[in-house]
Write an enzyme that holds these catalytic residues in place. Structure first.
Site, short mmCIF file in Angstrom:
data_model
loop_
_atom_site.label_atom_id
_atom_site.label_comp_id
_atom_site.label_asym_id
_atom_site.label_seq_id
_atom_site.Cartn_x
_atom_site.Cartn_y
_atom_site.Cartn_z
N ALA A 202 0.83 -1.28 -0.01
CA ALA A 202 -0.11 0.09 0.02
C ALA A 202 0.92 1.23 0.00
CB ALA A 202 -0.85 -0.17 1.14
N ASP A 203 0.30 2.33 -0.60
CA ASP A 203 0.97 3.62 -0.28
C ASP A 203 -0.04 4.73 -0.20
OD1 ASP A 203 3.66 5.03 -0.79
OD2 ASP A 203 2.11 6.38 -1.86
#
Length: 192
Positions: free
Chosen positions: A75-76
């Protein structure tokens, strides 16, 4: 609940303690590994495309060493305000600048999440709108000196003091602002 994942060895590709805590809420076993990735993206990307792109980049870092049965969650998260993408601050002065910029404004928090196996990848993004009230320079200094904003997009943690005193409203997922949109992730994993 997520019995369909029993055949997978789940890896969370993140050094974020908040993502670990949030993924643990789904009550699935997982291992944490850090993705050694330079978070660089093409200039041609639209700001809302950056977080999903970077989540894929982090997932791709595991492709070479991936075994059949591995499932990588990467994720970011970034903040978008006035059309500008805001990541993590470089230092305390940068954190103060970011918080001053967000003060009194509505901004968006965008998280991109990728689920990667040897056979497939699914990527999605979630956007949450957040309104900050006006913050004084003294309040910003106080927060930056007492908390750890350097590892957070936009230089703040909504679950910390600043979230309690600055957030006037939120539209969307609270957990997304923390760094992992758990509700959407659960829905995607359920049918994965």
């Amino acid at each position: 609940m997520l019995d369909n994942l029993n055949k997978y060895h789940i890896i969370l590709a993140s050094k974020s303690p908040r993502r670990r805590e949030l993924l643990a809420q789904l009550c699935i076993p997982f291992e944490v590994r850090e993705a050694d990735v330079k978070e660089v993206y093409p200039d041609t990307l639209e700001v809302h495309e950056i977080a999903p792109f970077l989540s894929q980049l982090k997932g791709d870092a595991f492709r070479k060493e991936m075994h059949p049965g591995d499932l990588v969650i990467s994720a970011d998260t970034l903040v978008i305000c006035d059309g500008e993408a805001i990541g993590k601050p470089r230092d305390k002065e940068d954190a103060k600048r970011m918080l001053s910029f967000l003060s009194g404004k509505v901004h968006e928090v965008v998280s991109g999440v990728s689920i990667t196996t040897a056979e497939r990848r699914e990527t999605f993004s979630v956007t949450t709108r957040v309104k900050f009230g006006s913050l004084s320079p003294e309040e910003i200094d106080w927060y930056v000196e007492r908390f750890s904003p350097l590892d957070k997009a936009g230089a703040y943690g909504i679950q910390e003091w600043i979230g309690a005193v600055a957030v006037e409203f939120i539209e969307g997922s609270f957990y997304n602002v923390m760094g992992l949109p758990v509700h959407q992730l659960y829905k995607v994993l359920k049918r994965f």
